[in-house]
Design an enzyme around this catalytic site. Structure first.
Site, PDB file in Angstrom:
ATOM      1  N   GLU A 166      30.791  60.144  21.282  1.00  0.00           N
ATOM      2  CA  GLU A 166      30.778  60.649  19.906  1.00  0.00           C
ATOM      3  C   GLU A 166      30.988  62.156  19.864  1.00  0.00           C
ATOM      4  OE1 GLU A 166      28.647  58.658  21.407  1.00  0.00           O
ATOM      5  OE2 GLU A 166      27.640  57.285  20.043  1.00  0.00           O
TER       6      GLU A 166
ATOM      7  N   CYS B  49      23.191  58.374  20.206  1.00  0.00           N
ATOM      8  CA  CYS B  49      21.969  59.003  20.715  1.00  0.00           C
ATOM      9  C   CYS B  49      21.566  60.182  19.829  1.00  0.00           C
ATOM     10  CB  CYS B  49      22.180  59.461  22.163  1.00  0.00           C
ATOM     11  SG  CYS B  49      23.085  61.013  22.298  1.00  0.00           S
TER      12      CYS B  49
HETATM   13  N1  THU Z   1      26.549  57.351  25.674  1.00  0.00           N
HETATM   14  C1  THU Z   1      27.461  57.636  24.708  1.00  0.00           C
HETATM   15  O1  THU Z   1      28.641  57.877  25.002  1.00  0.00           O
HETATM   16  N2  THU Z   1      27.042  57.661  23.429  1.00  0.00           N
HETATM   17  C2  THU Z   1      25.768  57.440  23.022  1.00  0.00           C
HETATM   18  O2  THU Z   1      25.459  57.649  21.856  1.00  0.00           O
HETATM   19  C3  THU Z   1      24.784  56.952  23.978  1.00  0.00           C
HETATM   20  C4  THU Z   1      25.157  57.059  25.401  1.00  0.00           C
HETATM   21  C5  THU Z   1      26.975  57.377  27.073  1.00  0.00           C
HETATM   22  C6  THU Z   1      26.404  58.510  27.863  1.00  0.00           C
HETATM   23  C7  THU Z   1      26.490  57.971  29.265  1.00  0.00           C
HETATM   24  O3  THU Z   1      27.787  58.218  29.774  1.00  0.00           O
HETATM   25  C8  THU Z   1      26.314  56.469  29.084  1.00  0.00           C
HETATM   26  O4  THU Z   1      26.576  56.197  27.725  1.00  0.00           O
HETATM   27  C9  THU Z   1      24.937  55.961  29.443  1.00  0.00           C
HETATM   28  O5  THU Z   1      23.946  56.679  28.785  1.00  0.00           O
END
Ligand code: THU
Length: 163
Positions: free
Chosen positions: A75, A112
Protein backbone atom coordinates in the site's frame (compact mmCIF):
# COMPACT_ATOMS: atom_id res chain seq x y z
CA UNK A 1 -17.64 10.71 32.50
CA UNK A 2 -18.82 10.41 28.94
CA UNK A 3 -18.53 7.41 26.71
CA UNK A 4 -18.59 7.78 22.99
CA UNK A 5 -18.97 4.95 20.54
CA UNK A 6 -16.84 5.26 17.43
CA UNK A 7 -17.69 2.83 14.67
CA UNK A 8 -18.11 2.50 10.95
CA UNK A 9 -20.02 0.52 8.37
CA UNK A 10 -17.99 -2.21 6.74
CA UNK A 11 -19.52 -3.39 3.48
CA UNK A 12 -19.06 -7.10 2.90
CA UNK A 13 -19.51 -8.30 -0.64
CA UNK A 14 -19.89 -12.05 -1.02
CA UNK A 15 -17.67 -12.07 -4.09
CA UNK A 16 -16.18 -9.78 -6.71
CA UNK A 17 -19.37 -10.17 -8.75
CA UNK A 18 -20.98 -7.57 -6.49
CA UNK A 19 -18.38 -4.92 -7.34
CA UNK A 20 -18.93 -2.15 -9.85
CA UNK A 21 -16.92 -2.43 -13.08
CA UNK A 22 -14.55 0.26 -11.86
CA UNK A 23 -13.98 -1.53 -8.55
CA UNK A 24 -13.61 -4.91 -10.18
CA UNK A 25 -11.03 -3.54 -12.62
CA UNK A 26 -9.12 -1.99 -9.73
CA UNK A 27 -9.11 -5.22 -7.75
CA UNK A 28 -7.88 -7.16 -10.79
CA UNK A 29 -5.01 -4.67 -11.12
CA UNK A 30 -4.16 -5.22 -7.44
CA UNK A 31 -4.14 -8.97 -8.06
CA UNK A 32 -1.81 -8.54 -11.04
CA UNK A 33 0.49 -6.36 -8.94
CA UNK A 34 0.42 -8.95 -6.15
CA UNK A 35 1.84 -11.57 -8.50
CA UNK A 36 4.94 -9.41 -8.93
CA UNK A 37 5.49 -8.86 -5.19
CA UNK A 38 8.95 -9.53 -3.81
CA UNK A 39 8.25 -11.42 -0.59
CA UNK A 40 10.79 -14.25 -0.29
CA UNK A 41 10.93 -14.00 3.53
CA UNK A 42 7.28 -13.94 4.57
CA UNK A 43 5.86 -15.65 1.46
CA UNK A 44 2.93 -13.30 1.99
CA UNK A 45 2.19 -11.43 -1.20
CA UNK A 46 0.28 -8.17 -1.36
CA UNK A 47 -0.71 -6.01 -4.31
CA UNK A 48 -2.27 -2.57 -4.19
CA UNK A 49 -3.89 -0.52 -6.93
CA UNK A 50 -4.58 3.18 -6.46
CA UNK A 51 -7.27 4.79 -8.61
CA UNK A 52 -6.72 8.48 -9.27
CA UNK A 53 -9.41 10.99 -10.22
CA UNK A 54 -7.88 11.30 -13.71
CA UNK A 55 -8.44 7.57 -14.26
CA UNK A 56 -4.80 6.56 -13.82
CA UNK A 57 -4.17 3.43 -11.81
CA UNK A 58 -0.91 3.29 -9.86
CA UNK A 59 0.32 -0.09 -8.66
CA UNK A 60 2.47 -1.32 -5.81
CA UNK A 61 3.40 -4.56 -4.13
CA UNK A 62 5.34 -5.50 -1.04
CA UNK A 63 9.09 -5.27 -1.35
CA UNK A 64 10.93 -7.21 1.32
CA UNK A 65 14.54 -7.02 2.38
CA UNK A 66 17.06 -9.32 4.07
CA UNK A 67 17.16 -6.58 6.71
CA UNK A 68 13.47 -7.07 7.44
CA UNK A 69 12.45 -3.54 8.57
CA UNK A 70 13.88 -2.10 5.35
CA UNK A 71 11.07 -3.68 3.35
CA UNK A 72 7.86 -1.85 2.56
CA UNK A 73 4.19 -2.82 2.30
CA UNK A 74 2.34 -2.81 -1.01
CA UNK A 75 0.00 0.00 0.00
CA UNK A 76 2.79 2.41 0.81
CA UNK A 77 4.76 1.51 -2.32
CA UNK A 78 1.59 2.35 -4.27
CA UNK A 79 0.44 5.54 -2.52
CA UNK A 80 3.95 6.99 -2.37
CA UNK A 81 4.33 6.35 -6.07
CA UNK A 82 0.92 7.94 -6.68
CA UNK A 83 1.97 10.98 -4.62
CA UNK A 84 5.25 11.22 -6.52
CA UNK A 85 3.73 10.89 -9.98
CA UNK A 86 0.46 12.76 -9.52
CA UNK A 87 0.99 15.23 -6.67
CA UNK A 88 -2.11 17.27 -7.50
CA UNK A 89 -4.46 14.44 -8.33
CA UNK A 90 -7.12 13.14 -5.94
CA UNK A 91 -6.99 9.48 -4.93
CA UNK A 92 -10.44 7.92 -5.24
CA UNK A 93 -9.92 4.37 -4.11
CA UNK A 94 -7.35 1.73 -3.26
CA UNK A 95 -7.80 -1.99 -3.84
CA UNK A 96 -5.64 -4.47 -1.93
CA UNK A 97 -5.14 -8.14 -2.68
CA UNK A 98 -3.27 -10.63 -0.49
CA UNK A 99 -2.13 -14.23 -0.90
CA UNK A 100 0.28 -16.60 0.78
CA UNK A 101 2.49 -19.44 -0.38
CA UNK A 102 1.58 -21.30 2.83
CA UNK A 103 -2.22 -21.25 2.83
CA UNK A 104 -5.18 -19.87 0.91
CA UNK A 105 -6.03 -16.41 2.19
CA UNK A 106 -9.81 -16.33 2.43
CA UNK A 107 -10.24 -13.51 4.91
CA UNK A 108 -9.52 -10.06 3.46
CA UNK A 109 -6.22 -8.73 4.81
CA UNK A 110 -6.69 -5.18 6.04
CA UNK A 111 -3.89 -2.64 5.63
CA UNK A 112 -1.44 -2.49 8.53
CA UNK A 113 -1.32 0.45 10.92
CA UNK A 114 1.59 2.18 9.19
CA UNK A 115 -0.18 1.96 5.84
CA UNK A 116 -3.40 3.33 7.34
CA UNK A 117 -1.45 6.30 8.66
CA UNK A 118 0.25 6.87 5.30
CA UNK A 119 -3.00 6.65 3.34
CA UNK A 120 -4.75 8.92 5.86
CA UNK A 121 -2.17 11.63 5.11
CA UNK A 122 -3.37 11.74 1.49
CA UNK A 123 -7.01 11.70 2.53
CA UNK A 124 -6.41 14.69 4.74
CA UNK A 125 -4.31 16.46 2.12
CA UNK A 126 -6.98 16.13 -0.57
CA UNK A 127 -9.87 16.61 1.86
CA UNK A 128 -11.98 13.86 0.30
CA UNK A 129 -12.43 10.24 1.28
CA UNK A 130 -10.36 7.40 -0.12
CA UNK A 131 -12.34 4.19 -0.25
CA UNK A 132 -10.58 0.93 0.52
CA UNK A 133 -11.40 -2.47 -0.97
CA UNK A 134 -9.58 -5.52 0.28
CA UNK A 135 -9.69 -9.18 -0.42
CA UNK A 136 -7.72 -12.38 0.06
CA UNK A 137 -7.14 -14.76 -2.80
CA UNK A 138 -10.77 -15.79 -2.80
CA UNK A 139 -13.89 -15.18 -0.76
CA UNK A 140 -15.55 -11.94 0.27
CA UNK A 141 -14.45 -8.43 -0.53
CA UNK A 142 -14.47 -5.93 2.33
CA UNK A 143 -15.09 -2.32 1.52
CA UNK A 144 -14.99 0.85 3.56
CA UNK A 145 -15.74 4.34 2.36
CA UNK A 146 -12.81 6.11 3.95
CA UNK A 147 -9.39 5.21 5.34
CA UNK A 148 -10.46 7.27 8.35
CA UNK A 149 -12.88 4.46 9.18
CA UNK A 150 -9.90 2.17 9.71
CA UNK A 151 -7.95 4.74 11.69
CA UNK A 152 -10.28 6.44 14.15
CA UNK A 153 -8.77 9.21 16.27
CA UNK A 154 -5.77 9.28 13.96
CA UNK A 155 -2.90 11.67 14.31
CA UNK A 156 -2.70 14.30 11.61
CA UNK A 157 -1.05 17.59 10.86
CA UNK A 158 -3.73 19.58 12.69
CA UNK A 159 -1.84 18.70 15.89
CA UNK A 160 1.39 20.19 14.63
CA UNK A 161 0.18 23.79 14.94
CA UNK A 162 1.53 24.80 11.54
CA UNK A 163 -1.68 25.86 9.87
N1 THU B 1 2.22 -6.37 4.07
C1 THU B 1 1.73 -5.50 3.15
O1 THU B 1 2.26 -5.38 2.03
N2 THU B 1 0.65 -4.76 3.49
C2 THU B 1 0.03 -4.80 4.69
O2 THU B 1 -0.84 -3.98 4.96
C3 THU B 1 0.39 -5.83 5.66
C4 THU B 1 1.65 -6.55 5.39
C5 THU B 1 3.43 -7.13 3.74
C6 THU B 1 4.64 -6.72 4.51
C7 THU B 1 5.48 -7.97 4.43
O3 THU B 1 6.20 -7.97 3.22
C8 THU B 1 4.45 -9.09 4.39
O4 THU B 1 3.23 -8.49 4.01
C9 THU B 1 4.27 -9.82 5.70
O5 THU B 1 4.02 -8.93 6.74
Amino acid sequence: MEKKHIGFDLTILASEDELSIEESTLLKEAEKARRKAYAPYSNFFVGAAVLMENGEIVLGNNQENASYPSGLCAERVAVFQAGARFPNETIKAIAISASSKNYTVKIPAAPCGNCRQSIAEYEQRQNSPISILFRGEEGPVYKCGSIGDLLPLGFDNSYLGNS
